[in-house]
Design a protein around this motif. Structure first.
Motif, short mmCIF file in Angstrom:
data_model
loop_
_atom_site.label_atom_id
_atom_site.label_comp_id
_atom_site.label_asym_id
_atom_site.label_seq_id
_atom_site.Cartn_x
_atom_site.Cartn_y
_atom_site.Cartn_z
N GLY B 105 4.49 -1.33 2.02
CA GLY B 105 3.07 -1.07 2.24
C GLY B 105 2.67 -0.70 3.65
O GLY B 105 1.51 -0.36 3.90
N LEU B 106 3.60 -0.78 4.60
CA LEU B 106 3.26 -0.38 5.96
C LEU B 106 3.06 1.13 6.00
O LEU B 106 3.79 1.88 5.34
CB LEU B 106 4.42 -0.77 6.89
N THR B 107 2.10 1.60 6.79
CA THR B 107 1.89 3.05 6.84
C THR B 107 2.99 3.69 7.69
O THR B 107 3.55 3.04 8.59
CB THR B 107 0.54 3.40 7.49
N PRO B 108 3.31 4.96 7.41
CA PRO B 108 4.32 5.66 8.24
C PRO B 108 3.94 5.63 9.73
O PRO B 108 4.82 5.48 10.58
CB PRO B 108 4.29 7.08 7.68
N ALA B 109 2.65 5.76 10.05
CA ALA B 109 2.23 5.75 11.46
C ALA B 109 2.59 4.42 12.12
O ALA B 109 3.09 4.38 13.24
CB ALA B 109 0.73 5.99 11.55
N ASP B 110 2.34 3.32 11.40
CA ASP B 110 2.67 2.00 11.95
C ASP B 110 4.19 1.86 12.13
O ASP B 110 4.66 1.26 13.10
CB ASP B 110 2.16 0.90 11.03
N SER B 111 4.93 2.40 11.17
CA SER B 111 6.39 2.28 11.26
C SER B 111 6.93 3.08 12.45
O SER B 111 7.93 2.70 13.05
CB SER B 111 7.06 2.74 9.96
N ASN B 152 2.64 2.85 20.99
CA ASN B 152 1.32 2.61 20.38
C ASN B 152 0.48 3.88 20.35
O ASN B 152 -0.27 4.10 19.39
CB ASN B 152 0.60 1.48 21.11
N PHE B 153 0.59 4.71 21.39
CA PHE B 153 -0.14 5.98 21.37
C PHE B 153 0.41 6.89 20.26
O PHE B 153 -0.36 7.57 19.58
CB PHE B 153 -0.06 6.68 22.72
N ALA B 154 1.73 6.89 20.11
CA ALA B 154 2.32 7.70 19.04
C ALA B 154 1.79 7.24 17.68
O ALA B 154 1.39 8.05 16.84
CB ALA B 154 3.84 7.60 19.09
N GLY B 155 1.77 5.92 17.49
CA GLY B 155 1.25 5.37 16.23
C GLY B 155 -0.20 5.73 16.03
O GLY B 155 -0.63 6.07 14.91
N LEU B 156 -0.98 5.65 17.11
CA LEU B 156 -2.41 5.97 17.02
C LEU B 156 -2.62 7.43 16.59
O LEU B 156 -3.44 7.72 15.71
CB LEU B 156 -3.07 5.72 18.39
N ILE B 157 -1.85 8.32 17.22
CA ILE B 157 -1.99 9.75 16.89
C ILE B 157 -1.63 9.99 15.42
O ILE B 157 -2.37 10.65 14.68
CB ILE B 157 -1.11 10.60 17.82
N PHE B 158 -0.49 9.46 14.99
CA PHE B 158 -0.06 9.71 13.60
C PHE B 158 -0.96 8.98 12.59
O PHE B 158 -1.05 9.39 11.44
CB PHE B 158 1.41 9.31 13.42
N SER B 159 -1.63 7.92 13.04
CA SER B 159 -2.53 7.22 12.11
C SER B 159 -3.75 8.08 11.75
O SER B 159 -4.45 7.81 10.77
CB SER B 159 -2.99 5.89 12.72
N ARG B 160 -4.02 9.11 12.58
CA ARG B 160 -5.16 10.01 12.29
C ARG B 160 -4.82 11.01 11.20
O ARG B 160 -5.70 11.74 10.74
CB ARG B 160 -5.56 10.79 13.56
N HIS B 161 -3.55 11.10 10.85
CA HIS B 161 -3.17 12.06 9.79
C HIS B 161 -3.79 11.60 8.47
O HIS B 161 -3.60 10.45 8.07
CB HIS B 161 -1.64 12.11 9.67
N PRO B 162 -4.53 12.49 7.80
CA PRO B 162 -5.25 12.06 6.61
C PRO B 162 -4.35 11.69 5.42
O PRO B 162 -4.74 10.87 4.59
CB PRO B 162 -6.14 13.27 6.26
#
Lengths: 245, 318
Positions: B105-111, B152-162
């Motif tokens: 259940g973890l999002t790819p951005a978090d991983s 964390n910045f990488a995760g933040l950026i990828f977390s914006r992917h819809p």
């Protein structure tokens, strides 16, 4: 994974795993290889049918969609070819190539380690006053890095290592590879030997046994403060484990 | 059948183990030795990573992992960054674990944050860096902080992917979906089946990454690289390239770079220590088992740019 486990356990049983990984990782590496081997065999015995059923399930889905199925079929052929190629290389590397040490040629591309931090955790203080008869090339390099004349001058040493040239034509290093983690980080560590004309009796890359006494460098222009003045330099075969750790 | 295969492999190894004149050149033999060093060093960590991944997916309740993580993305990724402190495996072992966490259940951005941060923010790496550099020049602190911030910045950026799922390879995304849909079977059988599937996905990448890393050790022209060491700009890029191609374990890279430290600028040494655990060749090959080529390229680009800025800043600000 099974090939990797077999290779690891065979290397460990023949005493050659430390040609590739630092001895402190040996127990961990062997333990996980046993676990990997047992689970790999068990999964082939027990779980293969489960994965096969899922595989067939995927096939059924593909048969339902013509174009997608063709594309997937091509992709599967390429994936299969890649898997076969990588498996072949893995078997060649892990199960066919005999265990081997690094050649001395590599040493010419890497700087000789001289700082005490790189040379290792055994500090010079621990070596002062110890029995020098069992000292390795690394131990002497650590002691030399301390630069204390009282602990170095006049000490006798007998060292086995390979020959590396230096910028000074009268000095060569008798060296070994120092391994911190695995063979990839191998770096030569050496003791300077002052012997004008050494090139004739000990070509670069050959293994030698050097016996002598440490002394301040006889010439102020020589870079190392202390050198080994040899009483004999004899060619020897490469030892079974040529590394220091 | 399994025991027959095992027997054949053992016999093959015993039969070829004492060959004295293996018909390859000295350079090829050295490449094989380097490759085997990388592979054998990584194998136990990968095995451990797969085991933990299987435990997370099969033996822990589905809600457990997410329950202990903060709900807000920023805090959740910050928490994931320090997960490496409790799971001190090398970077290659983190990939199978990340796959398991995504399946749970973890999002790819978090991983991605976990994958980039955990190899640096783990006790073994920190201890090794301290052993080599101590507190000198702030190298240890900069390494840890930079690892945390960049991840964390990488995760933040990828977390914006819809569409988070589109960051994953179709095969892996399908296997995650299948995990949720499938009928329950015995846990032991499922664990064994999952171990086999994960090993089949990860091992080819590990073999390929090890072979490439070993080969590069032999063909790399180190004298040319070292000649660039004193330039404040070129030295940064030189050691970044070196870190990416030599694929050294994050537990040992500090020992390695110390030998070059006196020849290279401080910014380049920090760049080497930060980028290597995040995106070396071995890691790129392993990440490709999970993320699409585009995603991996974006991760690598972001990390390379961030580390370059860091290295140049250190060189020109000090």
């Amino acid at each position: 994974m099974l090939a990797g486990a077999v290779s690891t356990l065979w290397l460990a049983s023949s005493g050659k795993l430390t040609l590739y990984v630092h001895p402190r990782y040996e127990f961990f590496t062997v333990s996980l290889a046993v676990v990997a081997g047992v689970i790999a065999v068990a999964s082939m015995l027990v779980a293969q049918p489960l994965n096969s059923e899922e595989h067939e399930h995927e096939h059924e889905h593909e048969h339902e969609h013509g174009t997608i199925a063709r594309k997937n079929s091509n992709a599967r052929v390429w994936a299969m070819a890649g898997t076969v190629g990588v498996t072949g290389l893995a078997i060649a590397m892990l199960l066919i190539a005999p265990p081997a040490t690094l050649s001395t040629t590599i040493a010419g591309q890497r700087d000789v380690a001289e700082s005490s931090a790189r040379i290792g955790s055994s500090s010079a203080q621990n070596l002062v006053g110890a029995d020098t008869s069992a000292f390795t090339v690394k131990d002497w390099a650590v002691l030399l890095s301390s630069g204390d004349p009282a602990t170095i001058t006049g000490k006798a040493a007998s060292l086995t290592g390979f020959v590396i040239d230096t910028t000074d034509p009268d000095v060569f290093f008798v060296a070994r590879y120092l391994i911190s983690c695995c063979a990839v980080d191998a770096q030569p560590v050496g003791v300077p030997v002052y012997s004008p004309g050494w090139q004739a009796m000990a070509p670069v890359g050959t293994w030698v046994d050097v016996t002598g006494v440490f002394s301040p460098a006889p010439d102020a222009s020589i870079a190392p403060d202390f050198v080994l003045l040899p009483t004999s330099v004899v060619g020897v075969p490469e030892p079974g484990n040529p590394y220091v750790y | 059948m399994a025991l027959v295969i095992l027997g054949v492999l053992v016999l093959l190894r015993i039969a070829t183990g004492s060959i004295e004149d293996f018909p390859v050149s000295e350079a090829t033999q050295d490449a094989i030795t380097f490759s085997l060093g990388v592979f054998l060093e990584s194998l136990p960590f990968v095995t451990l990573g797969i085991l933990v991944s299987v435990i997370v997916q099969v033996w822990l309740p589905p809600w457990l992992v997410m329950r202990f993580l903060p709900k807000r993305g920023v805090f959740r990724r910050a928490a994931l960054s320090v997960l490496g402190v409790f799971l001190p495996v090398c970077e290659c072992g983190n990939v199978p674990l990340a796959r398991g966490l995504i399946a749970r259940g973890l999002t790819p951005a978090d991983s991605i944050t976990f994958l980039l941060a955990a190899p640096i923010l783990n006790p073994i790496t920190i201890l090794a860096t301290w052993q080599v550099f101590g507190w000198d020049g702030g190298i240890l602190v900069t390494r840890v902080l930079a690892g945390f911030v960049i991840a964390n910045f990488a995760g933040l950026i990828f977390s914006r992917h819809p569409v988070q799922e589109s960051l994953l390879t179709k095969k892996f995304a399908a296997s995650c979906a299948h995990n949720h849909e499938k009928e329950p079977v015995g846990r032991v059988s499922e664990s064994l089946a999952m171990f086999a599937r994960e090993a089949a996905a990860i091992m080819p990448a590990l073999v390929a990454g090890s072979l490439i890393a070993g080969l590069i050790q032999v063909v790399l022209d180190r004298p040319t690289l070292l000649a660039l060491g004193s330039d404040p700009v070129l030295s940064v890029f030189t050691l970044m390239i070196l870190a990416i191609v030599i694929s050294m374990c994050s537990n040992a890279d500090a020992f390695f770079i110390l030998s070059l430290g006196s020849l290279f600028s401080p910014g380049s040494v920090i760049a080497f220590l930060v980028i290597g655990p995040m995106v070396d060749i071995k890691m790129i090959a392993l990440m490709k088992t999970t993320f699409t080529t585009t995603t991996v390229a974006q991760i690598v680009s972001f990390v390379v740019l961030s580390v370059a800025v860091l290295g140049l800043w250190v060189n020109f600000a000090s």
